[in-house]
Design an enzyme around this catalytic site. Structure first.
Site, short mmCIF file in Angstrom:
data_model
loop_
_atom_site.label_atom_id
_atom_site.label_comp_id
_atom_site.label_asym_id
_atom_site.label_seq_id
_atom_site.Cartn_x
_atom_site.Cartn_y
_atom_site.Cartn_z
N HIS A 151 14.20 64.38 40.35
CA HIS A 151 15.63 64.17 40.56
C HIS A 151 16.02 62.71 40.77
CE1 HIS A 151 16.40 68.58 42.06
NE2 HIS A 151 15.83 68.53 40.86
N HIS B 180 -1.91 46.38 57.42
CA HIS B 180 -3.12 46.78 58.14
C HIS B 180 -3.03 48.23 58.59
CE1 HIS B 180 -0.12 45.39 60.95
NE2 HIS B 180 -0.71 46.08 61.91
N CYS C 240 1.91 52.09 54.88
CA CYS C 240 1.87 51.39 56.17
C CYS C 240 1.62 52.46 57.24
CB CYS C 240 3.13 50.55 56.41
SG CYS C 240 4.67 51.47 56.60
N GLY C 241 1.79 52.10 58.48
CA GLY C 241 1.50 53.07 59.52
C GLY C 241 2.38 54.30 59.44
N ARG D 212 23.33 59.54 38.25
CA ARG D 212 23.20 59.26 39.69
C ARG D 212 22.16 58.17 39.92
NH1 ARG D 212 22.94 65.76 40.53
NH2 ARG D 212 25.17 66.15 40.32
N GLY E 106 4.87 54.59 56.85
CA GLY E 106 5.43 54.73 55.50
C GLY E 106 6.87 54.28 55.41
C1 RB5 Z 1 2.31 48.19 62.03
O1 RB5 Z 1 1.89 48.33 63.35
C2 RB5 Z 1 3.41 49.21 61.75
O2 RB5 Z 1 4.58 48.84 62.39
C3 RB5 Z 1 3.64 49.32 60.28
O3 RB5 Z 1 2.46 49.70 59.64
C4 RB5 Z 1 4.68 50.32 59.83
O4 RB5 Z 1 4.50 51.54 60.44
C5 RB5 Z 1 6.06 49.85 59.88
O5 RB5 Z 1 7.01 50.51 59.43
#
Ligand code: RB5
Length: 145
Positions: free
Chosen positions: A95, A6, A62-63, A133, A65
């Site tokens: 790389h 989300h 995600c929030g 590598r 990454g």
């Molecule tokens: C969600 O609130 C947040 O924790 C998630 O998106 C992310 O940032 C986690 O690493």
């Protein structure tokens, strides 16, 4: 192949639309709503799809990454990287032969994200001194099983 929790929903949707406009075939593995979900499910889904050869590359958001990148890296054959700029995106391909790019919606602007994804998709792995590598990276997971 794109996926997010989300926290990365808006940027994931924007990147999916952008990639489609660039004639990239995009499969969206979700999430599809703003309801709270757990990033490991979606990072692993992107990783599994790329590892299975369903796409050359994955884009996971995600929030931050970070969490979704950790999840994707749990899948054998996945080299996922959290990216904040174009240079890192390019180097991760040249790389490290990275195959999943992870981005943090709360940390990166949409234009930088698009530019980074462009660089990621456009850059070939250089091979040569980097090849053994990368093989050593993949062997780390093989050694655990
Ligand atoms: C969600 O609130 C947040 O924790 C998630 O998106 C992310 O940032 C986690 O690493």
């Amino acid at each position: 192949m794109v996926g997010s929790d989300h926290g990365g929903l808006s940027l994931k949707n924007e990147l999916a639309e952008y990639l489609s406009s660039q004639q990239v075939v995009v499969t969206d593995l979700g999430t599809h709503s703003a309801d709270s979900v757990d990033y490991p499910e979606f990072g692993a889904a992107v990783g599994r799809a790329v590892a299975a050869g369903e796409a050359d590359f994955g884009v996971a958001v995600c929030g931050s990454g970070l969490g979704i990148c950790i999840a994707a890296n749990k899948i054998a054959g996945i080299r996922a990287v959290t990216i904040h700029d174009v240079t890192s995106a390019r180097l991760s391909r040249a790389h490290n032969d990275a195959n999943v790019i992870c981005l943090g919606e709360r940390l990166i602007g949409a234009q930088v994200a698009k530019d980074a994804v462009d660089a990621f998709f456009a850059t070939e792995f250089e091979g040569g001194r980097h090849a053994h590598r990368v093989h050593s990276l993949d062997a780390l997971i093989a050694q655990q099983t």
